[in-house]
Design an enzyme around this catalytic site. Sequence first.
Site, mmCIF file in Angstrom:
data_model
loop_
_atom_site.group_PDB
_atom_site.id
_atom_site.type_symbol
_atom_site.label_atom_id
_atom_site.label_comp_id
_atom_site.label_asym_id
_atom_site.label_seq_id
_atom_site.Cartn_x
_atom_site.Cartn_y
_atom_site.Cartn_z
ATOM 1 N N CYS A 1 -10.763 3.806 0.094
ATOM 2 C CA CYS A 1 -9.378 3.689 0.379
ATOM 3 C C CYS A 1 -9.094 3.068 1.465
ATOM 4 O O CYS A 1 -9.762 3.031 2.662
ATOM 5 C CB CYS A 1 -9.071 5.508 0.693
ATOM 6 N N CYS B 1 -4.371 -1.382 -1.897
ATOM 7 C CA CYS B 1 -4.580 0.266 -2.218
ATOM 8 C C CYS B 1 -5.837 0.210 -3.334
ATOM 9 O O CYS B 1 -5.269 -0.060 -4.224
ATOM 10 C CB CYS B 1 -3.314 0.825 -2.375
ATOM 11 N N GLU C 1 -1.154 8.983 8.000
ATOM 12 C CA GLU C 1 0.165 8.583 7.957
ATOM 13 C C GLU C 1 0.993 9.281 8.980
ATOM 14 O O GLU C 1 2.113 9.034 9.488
ATOM 15 C CB GLU C 1 0.747 8.847 6.489
ATOM 16 N N ASP D 1 0.807 -1.296 0.183
ATOM 17 C CA ASP D 1 -0.007 0.105 0.056
ATOM 18 C C ASP D 1 1.101 1.329 0.091
ATOM 19 O O ASP D 1 2.099 0.933 0.261
ATOM 20 C CB ASP D 1 -0.998 -0.175 1.204
ATOM 21 N N SER D 2 0.208 2.380 -0.277
ATOM 22 C CA SER D 2 1.045 3.545 -0.171
ATOM 23 C C SER D 2 1.530 3.878 1.103
ATOM 24 O O SER D 2 2.342 4.965 1.351
ATOM 25 C CB SER D 2 0.242 4.842 -0.917
ATOM 26 N N HIS E 1 -6.914 3.355 3.834
ATOM 27 C CA HIS E 1 -6.666 4.027 4.865
ATOM 28 C C HIS E 1 -8.075 4.591 5.841
ATOM 29 O O HIS E 1 -7.650 4.757 7.068
ATOM 30 C CB HIS E 1 -5.924 5.522 4.669
ATOM 31 N N TYR F 1 -0.432 8.040 -2.710
ATOM 32 C CA TYR F 1 -0.658 8.188 -4.070
ATOM 33 C C TYR F 1 -1.667 8.754 -4.790
ATOM 34 O O TYR F 1 -1.672 9.045 -5.984
ATOM 35 C CB TYR F 1 -0.748 6.570 -4.448
ATOM 36 N N GLY F 2 -2.642 8.956 -4.006
ATOM 37 C CA GLY F 2 -3.712 9.383 -4.743
ATOM 38 C C GLY F 2 -3.957 10.767 -5.361
ATOM 39 O O GLY F 2 -4.871 11.320 -6.215
#
Length: 263
Positions: free
Chosen positions: A184, A74, A152, A11-12, A186, A43-44
Site C-alpha cells: 500500500c 495506489c 490520512e 491515489d486514495s 501509504h 479505497y481498500g
Amino acid sequence: MNSKQPIGLFDSGIGGTSIWKEVHKLLPNENTIYLSDSKNAPYGEKPKEEILRLSIKNTELLIDKGCKLIIVACNTATTNTIDYLRKNYDIPFIGIEPAIKPAALFSKTGAVGVLATKGTLSSKLFEKTSSKFANNIITIEQDGEGLVPLIETGKLNSKETNELLLTYLSPMLKYNLDYLVLGCTHYPYLIPQIKKIVGENVKIIDSGEAVAKQTKAILEKHHLLSDSSLEPKFDFYTNGSLAILQNILEDVKEEILTKKLDF
Ligand code: DGL
C-alpha cells in the site's frame, strides 16, 4: 501527446506521494500533477465497483488536465481497475502492485509477509501474481485495516498506529519471514515504526523505485521523456486537508504548488 505535458498520478489520498518522490528522484525534469482523493479514503474497504468509479473519475480529471501518462499510485486502485483503464483510455498507464516477485525470489527462509489493504489482497490480480511467483514459499497476508485513515489524519507515529502495527505484524514473526512487502503506497511512511517491530533481519520492500523505472521506460518507448529546459511544475491537488498534504511533502526541496480542489 507531447513530452512537455505532465505525468499524472492519483491515489486514495496522500500515500501515493511516496511514489511521486521516487518518480521525481529519477525524472526530476518532468512536470507532474498529483491528485489526492483523501475525501474518499480508504479505497481498500470499498467494493470493487466503487473503486472503479473513483479511479475513472481521477483518470478523467488527469486527462482533462492534459497528462501524457498516468501513474495509478495506489495498489488497491491498480489491482482492481488497471485492466479496465488500459482498455478504455488511450493513454499509457503505470500501475503498482505488491512486490511479491522480488520478495519470493530473494527470500532465504521461504516465508514472506505482505501488508496491504483488503481491496488489494482480495483482488484477482494479486491472486494471479501470488500464484505465479510465490507458489513455493509461505506468504503471510495481513490486511492493514485502519492504517490508511490514521495516516490520512497525520497520526504517523501515534500510540494508536504503533499498537495497530504491533497487532498486525507480531503474529507474522513466528513464521521466520525475511521479507515484508508493503503493498500500500501509504505504508512507506510507517517504515521507522515497522522496523522497530520486525527487527533488522526482516527486509522491508515496496514498489516505489520499480514504478519510477517503469515510468521512465514507458516514456522512452513513447518518445515522451521531457526535454524541456524550463523549470518543471509540480501541482498537488487534494479534496481533503491541505495541511496534511503539505506536511507529508515537507521533505520536498523543490517549489511545489498545493491546492484544494473539489473532485
Ligand atoms: N494507497 C492506497 C494503496 O496503495 C491505499 C488504499 C486505501 O485507500 O485503502 O492501496
